[in-house]
Design an enzyme around this catalytic site. Sequence first.
Site, PDB file in Angstrom:
ATOM      1  N   ASP A   1       3.876  -8.331  -3.253  1.00  0.00           N
ATOM      2  CA  ASP A   1       3.794  -7.075  -2.508  1.00  0.00           C
ATOM      3  C   ASP A   1       4.481  -7.253  -1.161  1.00  0.00           C
ATOM      4  OD1 ASP A   1       3.119  -4.426  -2.102  1.00  0.00           O
ATOM      5  OD2 ASP A   1       1.151  -4.896  -1.275  1.00  0.00           O
TER       6      ASP A   1
ATOM      7  N   TYR B   1       6.060  -5.343   2.514  1.00  0.00           N
ATOM      8  CA  TYR B   1       5.482  -4.585   3.630  1.00  0.00           C
ATOM      9  C   TYR B   1       6.672  -3.967   4.350  1.00  0.00           C
ATOM     10  CZ  TYR B   1       2.058  -4.182   7.556  1.00  0.00           C
ATOM     11  OH  TYR B   1       1.190  -3.759   8.534  1.00  0.00           O
TER      12      TYR B   1
ATOM     13  N   HIS C   1       4.939   2.468   8.218  1.00  0.00           N
ATOM     14  CA  HIS C   1       3.610   1.970   7.829  1.00  0.00           C
ATOM     15  C   HIS C   1       3.217   0.768   8.691  1.00  0.00           C
ATOM     16  CE1 HIS C   1       0.189   0.743   5.425  1.00  0.00           C
ATOM     17  NE2 HIS C   1       0.736  -0.439   5.226  1.00  0.00           N
TER      18      HIS C   1
ATOM     19  N   ARG D   1      -3.678  -3.001  16.832  1.00  0.00           N
ATOM     20  CA  ARG D   1      -3.288  -3.668  18.077  1.00  0.00           C
ATOM     21  C   ARG D   1      -2.996  -2.585  19.104  1.00  0.00           C
ATOM     22  NH1 ARG D   1      -1.082  -6.725  14.106  1.00  0.00           N
ATOM     23  NH2 ARG D   1       0.870  -5.590  14.202  1.00  0.00           N
TER      24      ARG D   1
ATOM     25  N   GLU E   1      -2.420   2.870  -1.824  1.00  0.00           N
ATOM     26  CA  GLU E   1      -1.153   2.634  -1.129  1.00  0.00           C
ATOM     27  C   GLU E   1      -0.045   3.165  -2.012  1.00  0.00           C
ATOM     28  OE1 GLU E   1      -0.991  -1.570  -0.004  1.00  0.00           O
ATOM     29  OE2 GLU E   1      -1.976  -1.051   1.888  1.00  0.00           O
TER      30      GLU E   1
ATOM     31  N   GLU F   1       3.365   3.197  -3.332  1.00  0.00           N
ATOM     32  CA  GLU F   1       4.446   2.206  -3.382  1.00  0.00           C
ATOM     33  C   GLU F   1       5.332   2.435  -4.600  1.00  0.00           C
ATOM     34  OE1 GLU F   1       3.309  -1.836  -2.670  1.00  0.00           O
ATOM     35  OE2 GLU F   1       1.516  -1.292  -1.521  1.00  0.00           O
TER      36      GLU F   1
ATOM     37  N   ASP G   1      -1.201   0.542  -5.040  1.00  0.00           N
ATOM     38  CA  ASP G   1      -1.791  -0.747  -4.665  1.00  0.00           C
ATOM     39  C   ASP G   1      -3.140  -0.484  -3.982  1.00  0.00           C
ATOM     40  OD1 ASP G   1      -1.967  -3.476  -4.275  1.00  0.00           O
ATOM     41  OD2 ASP G   1      -0.884  -3.407  -2.369  1.00  0.00           O
TER      42      ASP G   1
ATOM     43  N   GLN H   1     -10.703  -6.145   3.430  1.00  0.00           N
ATOM     44  CA  GLN H   1      -9.430  -6.684   3.927  1.00  0.00           C
ATOM     45  C   GLN H   1      -9.541  -7.087   5.400  1.00  0.00           C
ATOM     46  OE1 GLN H   1      -6.267  -3.800   3.512  1.00  0.00           O
ATOM     47  NE2 GLN H   1      -4.680  -5.162   4.283  1.00  0.00           N
TER      48      GLN H   1
ATOM     49  N   THR I   1       3.361  -0.036   1.213  1.00  0.00           N
ATOM     50  CA  THR I   1       3.105   1.395   1.441  1.00  0.00           C
ATOM     51  C   THR I   1       4.334   2.072   2.035  1.00  0.00           C
ATOM     52  OG1 THR I   1       0.846   0.789   1.921  1.00  0.00           O
ATOM     53  CG2 THR I   1       1.519   3.009   2.570  1.00  0.00           C
TER      54      THR I   1
HETATM   55 MN    MN Z   1       0.431  -2.943  -0.775  1.00  0.00          MN
END
Ligand code: MN
Length: 423
Positions: free
Chosen positions: A134, A136, A141, A150, A207, A209, A241, A248, A357
């Site tokens: 997977d 990113y 996203h 953050r 997610e 994808e 996903d 998580q 995503t």
């Molecule tokens: Mn994913």
Amino acid sequence: MQQALLLSPTLKSWISCSEDSDFPIQNLPLGIYRKSGQSPRVCSIIGTTVIDLFGLYKAGVLKTPTLRLEDLEQETLNRMLAKGKATLRNLRKDLSEIFRLENESTNRSRCMPFLQELNSVTMCLPVKAPNYTDFYSSREHAYNVGVMFRDPNNALLPNWLHLPVGYHGRASSIVVSGTPVIRPKGQMQLKDGEAPVFGASRQLDFELEMAFVIGKSNQLGHPIPVKVAEDYIHGMLVFNDWSARDLQKWEYVPLGPFLGKNFASSISPWMVDLDALQTFKVEGPPHEKPLLEYLQSSGPQNYDIQLEVYLITPDGSENLLSKSNMKYLYWNMSQQLAHHTVNGCNMEVGDLCASGTISGPTPDSYGSMLELAWKGTKPLLMKDGSQRTFVMDGDTIIMKAFAKKDNYRIGFGVVRGMVVSDL
Ligand code: MN
């Protein structure tokens, strides 16, 4: 990339197909279907008509020379993938000839026994992935998640603009569209500083994808160069996903996603050939930082594929949650695959690589509930009057993907999954 098989946009089939169908004769994706009393078989589709390729081949209508009958009586497409692009190109070409309007009188009656309505058959898991990765790769996203967890000035981590970040996922829990998804249980920390509790996830998310399917392996120690990466990719699928955000958040430091991700990923049943999507290639977003040479891809390498997410509440009403597009991806599939193998990692036929995503630039184009409801702070109002910040038991998530230009459309069908507390 080697010469793709492009079927003319004006080609018509003698199998009826509405203008808004995902499956015109130019698409001819592959899948596996099952019908009571017979073994699973390789199939294709035009409109809503499923074409039994095993039957067609056995009857001598389909004669692609490098195929064998046993390739078409299989529980997955893995053996077909291993045949390689040249054979599968010949197969699509042969099918386009058999089913083109001009050849109706020769072929209709001898094909009829092998045609059935989509709603009369069961679609199976198309590919048994040996490995699942997977990525990113959506900047929007990654930015949104960075802002939430953050701050806006520190949203992207320092590596993000230099490499396609990814992790190795879990292949065993990839399920076909229609399979119920059991809400996972696990550890979560309800408040900062407190001891964790055990229970069912309260923050179950989807997610949005797209995944690509590896059609050709590379030897261990031999990286796949970015410029030929598409020769190793056979096709694409829609990929949900599923993610448990609370599991998580508590578990991911320092080694990344684990039980918040590995309980289920849902895929669409039709593998759309990369050749059928060549018309929809576009330039990706400009790269902000200079790329190392092994990641430099040139020309249009992104795909303009429209994406939609719907949530069906238990009363049956359909709510459109998001509209996005695969073209927003900052890192394209060729860059993902070049990066994945630059250290010598060997890809296997049937491996799945998901994009991560795919969020667009506006709040109505975000690809996860986490972003759409902004970490639970902006609940979404459903047609039945209820609200959602994450996915509830009894909700069904549907994702659709299609490419469209003028009146020409190549689609993927849907990936659907209902969330249940237990089976
Ligand atoms: Mn994913």
